[in-house]
Design an enzyme around this catalytic site. Structure first.
Site, PDB file in Angstrom:
ATOM      1  N   CYS A 112       0.816  -1.224   0.000  1.00  0.00           N
ATOM      2  CA  CYS A 112       0.000   0.000   0.000  1.00  0.00           C
ATOM      3  C   CYS A 112       0.848   1.272   0.000  1.00  0.00           C
ATOM      4  O   CYS A 112       0.327   2.357  -0.256  1.00  0.00           O
ATOM      5  CB  CYS A 112      -0.960  -0.001   1.170  1.00  0.00           C
ATOM      6  SG  CYS A 112      -1.987  -1.473   1.206  1.00  0.00           S
ATOM      7  N   HIS A 253      -3.523   6.882   3.280  1.00  0.00           N
ATOM      8  CA  HIS A 253      -3.898   5.642   2.605  1.00  0.00           C
ATOM      9  C   HIS A 253      -5.285   5.226   3.072  1.00  0.00           C
ATOM     10  O   HIS A 253      -5.580   5.259   4.270  1.00  0.00           O
ATOM     11  CB  HIS A 253      -2.862   4.555   2.916  1.00  0.00           C
ATOM     12  CG  HIS A 253      -3.293   3.195   2.477  1.00  0.00           C
ATOM     13  ND1 HIS A 253      -3.799   2.952   1.220  1.00  0.00           N
ATOM     14  CD2 HIS A 253      -3.339   2.008   3.139  1.00  0.00           C
ATOM     15  CE1 HIS A 253      -4.118   1.673   1.127  1.00  0.00           C
ATOM     16  NE2 HIS A 253      -3.856   1.085   2.270  1.00  0.00           N
ATOM     17  N   ASN A 283     -10.112  -0.504   0.151  1.00  0.00           N
ATOM     18  CA  ASN A 283      -8.650  -0.365   0.143  1.00  0.00           C
ATOM     19  C   ASN A 283      -8.123  -0.817  -1.218  1.00  0.00           C
ATOM     20  O   ASN A 283      -8.172  -2.004  -1.546  1.00  0.00           O
ATOM     21  CB  ASN A 283      -8.078  -1.231   1.280  1.00  0.00           C
ATOM     22  CG  ASN A 283      -6.560  -1.158   1.365  1.00  0.00           C
ATOM     23  OD1 ASN A 283      -5.893  -0.643   0.480  1.00  0.00           O
ATOM     24  ND2 ASN A 283      -6.023  -1.703   2.440  1.00  0.00           N
TER      25      ASN A 283
HETATM   26  N1  COA Z   1     -18.308  -9.651   8.898  1.00  0.00           N
HETATM   27  C1  COA Z   1     -18.754 -10.032  10.101  1.00  0.00           C
HETATM   28  N2  COA Z   1     -17.928 -10.438  11.079  1.00  0.00           N
HETATM   29  C2  COA Z   1     -16.619 -10.452  10.822  1.00  0.00           C
HETATM   30  C3  COA Z   1     -16.091 -10.066   9.592  1.00  0.00           C
HETATM   31  C4  COA Z   1     -17.011  -9.671   8.599  1.00  0.00           C
HETATM   32  N3  COA Z   1     -16.603  -9.264   7.373  1.00  0.00           N
HETATM   33  N4  COA Z   1     -14.752 -10.184   9.622  1.00  0.00           N
HETATM   34  C5  COA Z   1     -14.446 -10.608  10.855  1.00  0.00           C
HETATM   35  N5  COA Z   1     -15.556 -10.786  11.573  1.00  0.00           N
HETATM   36  C6  COA Z   1     -15.682 -11.244  12.941  1.00  0.00           C
HETATM   37  C7  COA Z   1     -14.486 -12.044  13.394  1.00  0.00           C
HETATM   38  O1  COA Z   1     -14.598 -13.374  12.952  1.00  0.00           O
HETATM   39  C8  COA Z   1     -14.597 -11.905  14.891  1.00  0.00           C
HETATM   40  O2  COA Z   1     -15.550 -12.825  15.337  1.00  0.00           O
HETATM   41  P1  COA Z   1     -15.321 -13.637  16.688  1.00  0.00           P
HETATM   42  O3  COA Z   1     -15.230 -12.594  17.762  1.00  0.00           O
HETATM   43  O4  COA Z   1     -16.541 -14.486  16.769  1.00  0.00           O
HETATM   44  O5  COA Z   1     -14.040 -14.391  16.493  1.00  0.00           O
HETATM   45  C9  COA Z   1     -15.141 -10.513  15.068  1.00  0.00           C
HETATM   46  O6  COA Z   1     -15.712 -10.134  13.821  1.00  0.00           O
HETATM   47  C10 COA Z   1     -14.125  -9.499  15.495  1.00  0.00           C
HETATM   48  O7  COA Z   1     -12.995  -9.672  14.685  1.00  0.00           O
HETATM   49  P2  COA Z   1     -11.744  -8.740  14.829  1.00  0.00           P
HETATM   50  O8  COA Z   1     -10.711  -9.175  13.859  1.00  0.00           O
HETATM   51  O9  COA Z   1     -11.353  -8.606  16.271  1.00  0.00           O
HETATM   52  O10 COA Z   1     -12.382  -7.359  14.382  1.00  0.00           O
HETATM   53  P3  COA Z   1     -11.717  -5.954  14.350  1.00  0.00           P
HETATM   54  O11 COA Z   1     -12.508  -5.020  15.161  1.00  0.00           O
HETATM   55  O12 COA Z   1     -10.232  -6.017  14.596  1.00  0.00           O
HETATM   56  O13 COA Z   1     -11.908  -5.542  12.844  1.00  0.00           O
HETATM   57  C11 COA Z   1     -10.621  -5.422  10.822  1.00  0.00           C
HETATM   58  C12 COA Z   1     -11.308  -6.328  11.827  1.00  0.00           C
HETATM   59  C13 COA Z   1     -10.013  -6.281   9.748  1.00  0.00           C
HETATM   60  C14 COA Z   1     -11.672  -4.503  10.213  1.00  0.00           C
HETATM   61  C15 COA Z   1      -9.553  -4.583  11.563  1.00  0.00           C
HETATM   62  O14 COA Z   1      -8.721  -5.420  12.317  1.00  0.00           O
HETATM   63  C16 COA Z   1      -8.714  -3.795  10.629  1.00  0.00           C
HETATM   64  O15 COA Z   1      -9.166  -2.877  10.001  1.00  0.00           O
HETATM   65  N6  COA Z   1      -7.405  -4.123  10.522  1.00  0.00           N
HETATM   66  C17 COA Z   1      -6.518  -3.464   9.608  1.00  0.00           C
HETATM   67  C18 COA Z   1      -6.729  -4.028   8.253  1.00  0.00           C
HETATM   68  C19 COA Z   1      -6.127  -3.202   7.184  1.00  0.00           C
HETATM   69  O16 COA Z   1      -6.506  -2.088   6.997  1.00  0.00           O
HETATM   70  N7  COA Z   1      -5.186  -3.789   6.450  1.00  0.00           N
HETATM   71  C20 COA Z   1      -4.562  -3.180   5.381  1.00  0.00           C
HETATM   72  C21 COA Z   1      -3.495  -2.266   5.861  1.00  0.00           C
HETATM   73  S1  COA Z   1      -2.723  -1.521   4.503  1.00  0.00           S
END
Ligand code: COA
Length: 326
Positions: A112, A253, A283
């Site tokens: 990214c 970003h 993204n």
């Molecule tokens: N829809 C519904 N539930 C979802 C889901 C979706 N698309 N994706 C994950 N979940 C669930 C998980 O399975 C988890 O369930 P559980 O508690 O039963 O295990 C729950 O939601 C929470 O997951 P978690 O990973 O803790 O959520 P989060 O608040 O961290 O949000 C992201 C997840 C991916 C949105 C967040 O971690 C994030 O934005 N990370 C950075 C990602 C990014 O931007 N990457 C690129 C960088 S360049």
């Protein structure tokens, strides 16, 4: 030597994939995606559309704005993690599509941060006089490496491209600085395990274990992203003797609204000075900043002498920043 942006362009697939449509693909909801990420829809390439397709179109638009002819382009740099092929570089394919016969062309892999890495390389070519007119492009078709069975990742990404023409010139918007950083200690928190030399695409294990698809530890990436973007932004401000109060617009970003909010809060840049379009595109990795920059430019959101702060973070980890005097 003044290094200036003289043209911007972007190109996006026509096909829109909404959160409601994703609800039919995986166990997710519009409400979950919206509150956790801010994304409402993303663009998806269709058959016959490739990374080079969008890269070339974004480049054509940037060149038209700059009044640059294909044969005047000395260098084409494309940031991408979804090239048309492992080799040759997508930049060579784009060179051919544009008829930029005098250019040197290569891709860079910085996830990214790819566009800002490209901008930083191009800046050095121009400041040393090694090139006069450069195309820097970020282009991705992430939909082809996203696992459409993995709700943790497939809701986040989209396709598209953005480009700028950068030149040693008196007209245009001055690029004041670029900074790039890497932290390879965390390479395995966000990566594509399969199709390289470790897990060759031809191995059945690569296919069976779904290693060809992007993998991410979302929580860990989130924390690193906020800290790294803050570090890159502070380096950019310090190098120019600026504080965050001097920044008219920050273009971060476009990964996740919560990452953007946390970063801008730490920097003391209010939401009214932060550009976002990720609700529309998700993204798009290396394409996200140049698409945003093109929208800012064409919508006339900033006026002359305003300072823009660009800041990115991505797999590697890589992170980077740039300051533009508009
Ligand atoms: N829809 C519904 N539930 C979802 C889901 C979706 N698309 N994706 C994950 N979940 C669930 C998980 O399975 C988890 O369930 P559980 O508690 O039963 O295990 C729950 O939601 C929470 O997951 P978690 O990973 O803790 O959520 P989060 O608040 O961290 O949000 C992201 C997840 C991916 C949105 C967040 O971690 C994030 O934005 N990370 C950075 C990602 C990014 O931007 N990457 C690129 C960088 S360049």
């Amino acid at each position: 030597m003044n290094v200036r942006i003289t043209g911007t362009g972007s190109a996006l697939p026509g096909k829109i994939l909404t959160n409601a449509e994703l609800e039919r693909l995986v166990d997710t909801s519009d409400e979950w995606i919206t509150t956790r990420t801010g994304i409402k829809e993303r663009r998806i390439a269709v058959d016959g559309e490739y990374t080079s397709t969008f890269a070339a179109e974004a480049a054509r638009r940037a060149m038209a704005m700059a009044g640059a002819r294909p044969e005047e382009i000395d260098l084409i740099i494309i940031g991408t993690v979804t090239p048309d092929f492992p080799f040759p570089s997508t930049a060579c394919i784009v060179q051919d599509l544009l008829g930029a016969t005098n250019a040197t062309a290569f891709d860079i892999s910085a996830a990214c941060s790819g566009f800002l890495y490209g901008l930083s390389i191009a800046e050095k070519y121009l400041r040393t006089g090694a090139a006069r007119k450069i195309l820097v492009i970020g282009s991705e078709v992430l939909s082809r490496i996203v696992d459409w069975q993995d709700r943790n990742t497939c809701v986040l990404f989209g396709d598209g491209a953005g480009a700028v023409v950068l030149e040693a010139s008196e007209g245009g918007h001055s690029l004041l600085s670029t900074h790039t950083f890497s932290n390879g200690a965390f390479w395995n928190l966000l990566y594509q395990p399969g199709s390289g030399s470790r897990n060759p695409a031809a191995d059945s294990r690569t296919f069976d274990e779904r290693l060809i698809y992007l993998k991410m530890e979302g929580n860990d990436v989130f924390k690193h992203a906020v800290r790294a973007m803050e570090e890159a932004a502070i380096a950019a401000l310090n190098a120019n003797g600026l504080t965050s109060a001097d920044i008219s617009l920050m273009i971060p970003h476009q990964a996740n609204q919560r990452i953007i909010d946390a970063t801008s809060k730490r920097l003391g840049v209010g939401p009214e000075r932060v550009f976002t379009n990720l609700h529309l595109y998700g993204n798009t990795s290396s394409a996200s900043i140049p698409i945003a920059l093109d929208e800012v430019n064409r919508q006339g959101i900033v006026t002359s002498d305003n300072k823009l702060l660009l800041v990115a973070f991505g797999g590697g980890f890589t992170y980077a920043s740039a300051v533009i005097n508009w």
